[in-house]
Design a protein around this motif. Structure first.
Motif, PDB file in Angstrom:
ATOM      1  N   GLU A 104       0.977  -1.223   0.066  1.00 20.69           N
ATOM      2  CA  GLU A 104      -0.039   0.076   0.094  1.00 20.69           C
ATOM      3  C   GLU A 104       0.850   1.203   0.134  1.00 20.69           C
ATOM      4  OE1 GLU A 104      -3.414   2.337   0.116  1.00 20.69           O
ATOM      5  OE2 GLU A 104      -3.146   0.193  -0.574  1.00 20.69           O
ATOM      6  N   HIS A 105       2.071   1.305   0.678  1.00 23.78           N
ATOM      7  CA  HIS A 105       3.013   2.224   0.842  1.00 23.78           C
ATOM      8  C   HIS A 105       3.552   2.688  -0.763  1.00 23.78           C
ATOM      9  CE1 HIS A 105       3.634   2.164   5.394  1.00 23.78           C
ATOM     10  NE2 HIS A 105       2.666   2.776   5.061  1.00 23.78           N
ATOM     11  N   ILE A 155      12.960   5.664   3.087  1.00 19.64           N
ATOM     12  CA  ILE A 155      12.734   5.075   4.299  1.00 19.64           C
ATOM     13  C   ILE A 155      12.065   3.735   3.820  1.00 19.64           C
ATOM     14  CG2 ILE A 155      11.147   4.933   6.260  1.00 19.64           C
ATOM     15  CD1 ILE A 155      11.784   7.972   6.840  1.00 19.64           C
ATOM     16  N   SER A 156      10.841   3.745   2.868  1.00 17.92           N
ATOM     17  CA  SER A 156      10.190   2.754   2.405  1.00 17.92           C
ATOM     18  C   SER A 156      11.005   1.714   1.660  1.00 17.92           C
ATOM     19  CB  SER A 156       9.220   3.071   1.599  1.00 17.92           C
ATOM     20  OG  SER A 156       8.161   3.550   2.512  1.00 17.92           O
ATOM     21  N   LEU A 157      11.738   2.288   0.702  1.00 16.24           N
ATOM     22  CA  LEU A 157      12.694   1.375   0.050  1.00 16.24           C
ATOM     23  C   LEU A 157      13.953   0.651   0.583  1.00 16.24           C
ATOM     24  CD1 LEU A 157      12.917   3.504  -3.163  1.00 16.24           C
ATOM     25  CD2 LEU A 157      11.607   1.237  -3.100  1.00 16.24           C
ATOM     26  N   THR A 158      14.287   1.047   1.796  1.00 16.16           N
ATOM     27  CA  THR A 158      15.393   0.533   2.472  1.00 16.16           C
ATOM     28  C   THR A 158      14.918  -0.382   3.404  1.00 16.16           C
ATOM     29  OG1 THR A 158      15.368   2.547   3.955  1.00 16.16           O
ATOM     30  CG2 THR A 158      17.017   2.412   2.311  1.00 16.16           C
ATOM     31  N   LYS A 159      13.870  -0.847   3.600  1.00 14.22           N
ATOM     32  CA  LYS A 159      13.064  -1.909   4.556  1.00 14.22           C
ATOM     33  C   LYS A 159      13.318  -3.091   3.512  1.00 14.22           C
ATOM     34  CE  LYS A 159       9.275   0.749   6.405  1.00 14.22           C
ATOM     35  NZ  LYS A 159       7.902   0.842   6.477  1.00 14.22           N
ATOM     36  N   PRO A 218      11.609  -5.921   3.778  1.00 14.29           N
ATOM     37  CA  PRO A 218      10.702  -6.561   2.754  1.00 14.29           C
ATOM     38  C   PRO A 218      10.484  -5.971   1.640  1.00 14.29           C
ATOM     39  CG  PRO A 218      10.081  -6.126   5.106  1.00 14.29           C
ATOM     40  CD  PRO A 218      11.297  -5.574   5.074  1.00 14.29           C
ATOM     41  N   VAL A 219      10.608  -4.696   1.344  1.00  8.97           N
ATOM     42  CA  VAL A 219      10.255  -4.131   0.287  1.00  8.97           C
ATOM     43  C   VAL A 219      11.453  -4.433  -0.664  1.00  8.97           C
ATOM     44  CG1 VAL A 219      10.092  -1.810  -0.664  1.00  8.97           C
ATOM     45  CG2 VAL A 219       9.105  -2.009   1.394  1.00  8.97           C
ATOM     46  N   LYS A 220      12.820  -4.573  -0.276  1.00  8.60           N
ATOM     47  CA  LYS A 220      13.860  -4.840  -1.144  1.00  8.60           C
ATOM     48  C   LYS A 220      13.522  -6.388  -1.627  1.00  8.60           C
ATOM     49  CE  LYS A 220      17.748  -2.380   0.919  1.00  8.60           C
ATOM     50  NZ  LYS A 220      18.781  -2.868   1.662  1.00  8.60           N
ATOM     51  N   ALA A 221      12.942  -7.098  -0.979  1.00  8.41           N
ATOM     52  CA  ALA A 221      12.592  -8.427  -1.268  1.00  8.41           C
ATOM     53  C   ALA A 221      11.445  -8.508  -2.343  1.00  8.41           C
ATOM     54  CB  ALA A 221      11.821  -9.386  -0.266  1.00  8.41           C
ATOM     55  N   LEU A 222      10.419  -7.539  -2.329  1.00 10.52           N
ATOM     56  CA  LEU A 222       9.277  -7.219  -3.070  1.00 10.52           C
ATOM     57  C   LEU A 222       9.991  -6.942  -4.562  1.00 10.52           C
ATOM     58  CD1 LEU A 222       6.590  -5.406  -1.140  1.00 10.52           C
ATOM     59  CD2 LEU A 222       6.472  -7.942  -1.982  1.00 10.52           C
ATOM     60  N   PHE A 223      10.917  -6.036  -4.398  1.00 10.85           N
ATOM     61  CA  PHE A 223      11.676  -5.476  -5.733  1.00 10.85           C
ATOM     62  C   PHE A 223      12.592  -6.717  -6.455  1.00 10.85           C
ATOM     63  CE2 PHE A 223      10.389  -1.491  -4.538  1.00 10.85           C
ATOM     64  CZ  PHE A 223      10.303  -0.789  -5.659  1.00 10.85           C
ATOM     65  N   ALA A 224      13.042  -7.707  -5.530  1.00 13.48           N
ATOM     66  CA  ALA A 224      13.842  -9.027  -5.899  1.00 13.48           C
ATOM     67  C   ALA A 224      12.765  -9.819  -6.795  1.00 13.48           C
ATOM     68  CB  ALA A 224      14.730  -9.511  -4.682  1.00 13.48           C
ATOM     69  N   ASP A 225      11.437  -9.967  -6.222  1.00 15.22           N
ATOM     70  CA  ASP A 225      10.854 -11.149  -6.740  1.00 15.22           C
ATOM     71  C   ASP A 225      10.396 -10.535  -8.267  1.00 15.22           C
ATOM     72  OD1 ASP A 225      11.033 -12.576  -4.256  1.00 15.22           O
ATOM     73  OD2 ASP A 225       9.461 -11.729  -3.598  1.00 15.22           O
ATOM     74  N   ALA A 226       9.924  -9.320  -8.277  1.00 13.06           N
ATOM     75  CA  ALA A 226       9.793  -8.634  -9.293  1.00 13.06           C
ATOM     76  C   ALA A 226      10.570  -9.014 -10.462  1.00 13.06           C
ATOM     77  CB  ALA A 226       9.241  -7.259  -9.386  1.00 13.06           C
TER      78      ALA A 226
END
Length: 151
Positions: free
Chosen positions: A28-29, A137-141, A143-151
């Motif tokens: 959502e963020h 802040i959001s991109l350094t979390k 779980p968010v890095k993992a979302l980018f890696a999965d895509a």
């Protein structure tokens, strides 16, 4: 402790239930950050067109439409045209990068590009600074890095 008895652990994947909620919240963020990137890109494009006034004055000086007592007015006009075109071009290019970063955030691609654009946005007071900081802040979390890696 038995993982089937602990309600804070998801029994399907053996991950804490809070990380599942964090991923939905992070999605959502990213969606909201993407929308705000489009808005800031539009504002940046609008403000980058302010030097059009200087461009028009420079063209008037070069073409002779503006009466000037100085014979070097044409040279000054070319400076007006050159700097105005440079600032307009750089501003519109940066607005395009901001919009593209918003698209990449929505698609969860090009993590490094999004980080660089977010860092550059911090220079644009006040909206770009706020958006850039929240994006960083959001991109350094993790779980968010993992979302980018999965895509």
């Amino acid at each position: 402790m038995d993982p089937h008895m602990d309600p804070s652990i998801d029994t399907q994947t053996h991950t804490p239930a809070s990380s599942v909620d964090t991923t939905a919240q992070d999605l959502e963020h990213l969606r909201l950050l993407s929308i705000f990137h489009y808005i800031v890109a539009g504002i940046t494009a609008l403000f980058s067109l302010f030097p059009v006034i200087h461009l028009v004055i420079g063209i008037a000086m070069v073409s002779g439409k503006m009466e000037a007592s100085d014979p070097n007015a044409a040279i000054a006009g070319w400076f007006f045209i050159g700097f105005a075109a440079l600032f307009i071009g750089l501003g519109l290019t940066f607005a395009g990068f901001i919009a593209y970063a918003g698209r990449c955030l929505r698609q969860r691609r090009r993590h490094t590009l999004c980080l660089v654009v977010a860092a550059l946005e911090c220079m644009m007071m006040p909206f770009g600074t706020v958006l850039g900081v929240f994006t960083l802040i959001s991109l350094t979390k993790p779980p968010v890095k993992a979302l980018f890696a999965d895509a």
